[in-house]
Design a protein around this motif. Structure first.
Motif, PDB file in Angstrom:
ATOM      1  N   ILE A   1       5.760  -1.396   3.425  1.00 38.67           N
ATOM      2  CA  ILE A   1       6.765  -1.309   2.375  1.00 38.67           C
ATOM      3  C   ILE A   1       6.276  -0.444   1.215  1.00 38.67           C
ATOM      4  O   ILE A   1       7.026   0.390   0.684  1.00 38.67           O
ATOM      5  N   ILE A   2       5.020  -0.590   0.831  1.00 41.89           N
ATOM      6  CA  ILE A   2       4.470   0.249  -0.236  1.00 41.89           C
ATOM      7  C   ILE A   2       4.468   1.714   0.188  1.00 41.89           C
ATOM      8  O   ILE A   2       4.822   2.606  -0.600  1.00 41.89           O
TER       9      ILE A   2
ATOM     10  N   LEU B   1      12.353  -5.687   9.308  1.00 44.25           N
ATOM     11  CA  LEU B   1      11.486  -4.631   8.787  1.00 44.25           C
ATOM     12  C   LEU B   1      11.877  -3.278   9.357  1.00 44.25           C
ATOM     13  O   LEU B   1      11.906  -2.275   8.637  1.00 44.25           O
ATOM     14  N   ALA B   2      12.190  -3.246  10.648  1.00 45.13           N
ATOM     15  CA  ALA B   2      12.612  -1.989  11.279  1.00 45.13           C
ATOM     16  C   ALA B   2      13.878  -1.449  10.620  1.00 45.13           C
ATOM     17  O   ALA B   2      14.011  -0.239  10.391  1.00 45.13           O
TER      18      ALA B   2
ATOM     19  N   LEU C   1      14.610  -6.819   1.735  1.00 45.61           N
ATOM     20  CA  LEU C   1      13.322  -6.845   1.044  1.00 45.61           C
ATOM     21  C   LEU C   1      13.138  -8.164   0.283  1.00 45.61           C
ATOM     22  O   LEU C   1      12.063  -8.774   0.317  1.00 45.61           O
ATOM     23  N   LYS C   2      14.194  -8.597  -0.386  1.00 42.75           N
ATOM     24  CA  LYS C   2      14.115  -9.859  -1.122  1.00 42.75           C
ATOM     25  C   LYS C   2      13.936 -11.034  -0.173  1.00 42.75           C
ATOM     26  O   LYS C   2      13.216 -11.993  -0.475  1.00 42.75           O
ATOM     27  N   LEU C   3      14.580 -10.945   0.986  1.00 49.77           N
ATOM     28  CA  LEU C   3      14.431 -12.010   1.976  1.00 49.77           C
ATOM     29  C   LEU C   3      12.985 -12.090   2.467  1.00 49.77           C
ATOM     30  O   LEU C   3      12.416 -13.174   2.592  1.00 49.77           O
ATOM     31  N   LEU C   4      12.375 -10.940   2.730  1.00 46.59           N
ATOM     32  CA  LEU C   4      10.974 -10.930   3.151  1.00 46.59           C
ATOM     33  C   LEU C   4      10.074 -11.479   2.047  1.00 46.59           C
ATOM     34  O   LEU C   4       9.055 -12.119   2.328  1.00 46.59           O
TER      35      LEU C   4
ATOM     36  N   LYS D   1      14.268   2.122   8.367  1.00 48.87           N
ATOM     37  CA  LYS D   1      15.117   3.216   8.868  1.00 48.87           C
ATOM     38  C   LYS D   1      16.142   3.682   7.839  1.00 48.87           C
ATOM     39  O   LYS D   1      16.638   4.808   7.910  1.00 48.87           O
ATOM     40  N   TYR D   2      16.466   2.825   6.851  1.00 45.08           N
ATOM     41  CA  TYR D   2      17.492   3.200   5.886  1.00 45.08           C
ATOM     42  C   TYR D   2      16.943   4.103   4.789  1.00 45.08           C
ATOM     43  O   TYR D   2      15.756   4.131   4.501  1.00 45.08           O
TER      44      TYR D   2
END
Length: 309
Positions: free
Chosen positions: A161-162, A119-120, A146-149, A124-125
């Motif tokens: 994320i939102i 997530l960090a 994101l897809k992995l989460l 940051k990207y």
């Protein structure tokens, strides 16, 4: 921007790409697919078969290496979250397909600690879409993570994320698609957060920016199978207030609630001088998809195509 200079990881992933391509071609050429158009179900089946076969590749001895050295053993020797996250970043950038399952499994072995690391990195990207998108490393890494989460159904990440998405004026398409994937994977639990963000934006801006348009589409996707008055009210309110009414009309039509007909027809009737063909076209199309009668309004575009008959 992150530099990718670890030759060991690059070499591993290039060999993975070669093997993946060969296995994929083998499945494509199988007799069962030769005389059939590849449909979505076939493609999914092929992808699953290829990924399963690639597990065996990881366990095979590496040519030219010491006895017993395999790609799996190289990954298994990773002992820190930072190192496996770095390898996953390389995989997101260099793999022709998604991050290999073997790397995902190693990531998951670190438990909740790895979620914080991922997530960090995502946050940051840079998620912005610009005219200088010659190098999409940031977006590719964030998209893969994101897809992995989403696959891990990490619900606790959704508000951050939102917020990150909505802080971007024009998110990169890879990012927007990945956020939709993530939120859809979480499902109905994120509906209140999505609605809250859309309503907040409408109250402040009297419009929805690109990021919130993506959220509106995602809300439609999540809610369409279990109609919810909160979702319909948000879609209706968004259509009435947003400038890009074509998106709002599409969402109402795709959501499938017949009450949308009244909203869409009401807007058309109150805007007889509207000249935007896309808005009118999508509004009429949505009414038709919802089962409404368009015989008296198809002339707004003087269309005689099958779409409106």
């Amino acid at each position: 921007m992150k530099k990718f200079e670890n030759k060991k990881w690059i070499s591993l992933l290039k060999e993975y790409n070669k093997a993946f391509s060969m296995v994929y071609d083998t499945y494509i050429l199988k007799q069962e697919y030769q005389n059939d158009t590849l449909k979505e179900g076939h493609i999914l089946a092929i992808n699953n078969s290829v990924h399963n076969s690639m597990q065996q590749w990881f366990d095979q001895p590496i040519p030219g290496e010491m006895t017993g050295v395999t790609y799996a053993s190289i990954i298994d020797k990773i002992t820190t979250p930072d190192e496996i996250v770095e390898l996953a970043e390389y995989a997101a950038v260099f793999c022709d397909d998604e991050i290999p399952d073997r790397i995902k499994i190693k990531l998951g072995s670190f438990g909740s600690e790895i979620i914080d690391k991922i997530l960090a990195n995502i946050i940051k990207y840079d998620w912005e879409s610009t005219e200088k998108d010659n190098d999409e490393f940031d977006q590719r890494i964030s998209s893969a993570f994101l897809k992995l989460l989403g696959d891990w159904e990490c619900y606790d990440c959704h508000e951050l994320i939102i917020s990150k998405l909505c802080s971007i004026a024009k998110p990169h398409e890879l990012i927007a698609d990945a956020v939709r994937y993530y939120l859809f994977a979480i499902g109905n639990r994120v509906i209140p957060a999505i609605i809250a963000r859309i309503e907040q934006t409408l109250a402040m801006k009297k419009n929805l920016d690109t990021s919130c348009e993506y959220l509106l589409i995602t809300l439609t996707d999540i809610g369409r199978d279990s109609h919810d008055d909160r979702v319909f009210a948000c879609l209706k309110n968004s259509f009435r207030k947003m400038k890009n009414k074509a998106i709002g009309a599409i969402c109402l039509g795709d959501y499938g609630d017949g009450r949308g007909i009244l909203t869409l027809r009401g807007w058309l009737d109150s805007h007889p001088d509207e000249k935007d063909r896309q808005i009118i076209s999508e509004t009429i199309s949505a009414i038709k998809r919802l089962g409404g009668d368009i015989s008296d309004i198809r002339g707004r575009l003087n269309l005689n195509t099958e779409k409106y008959r």
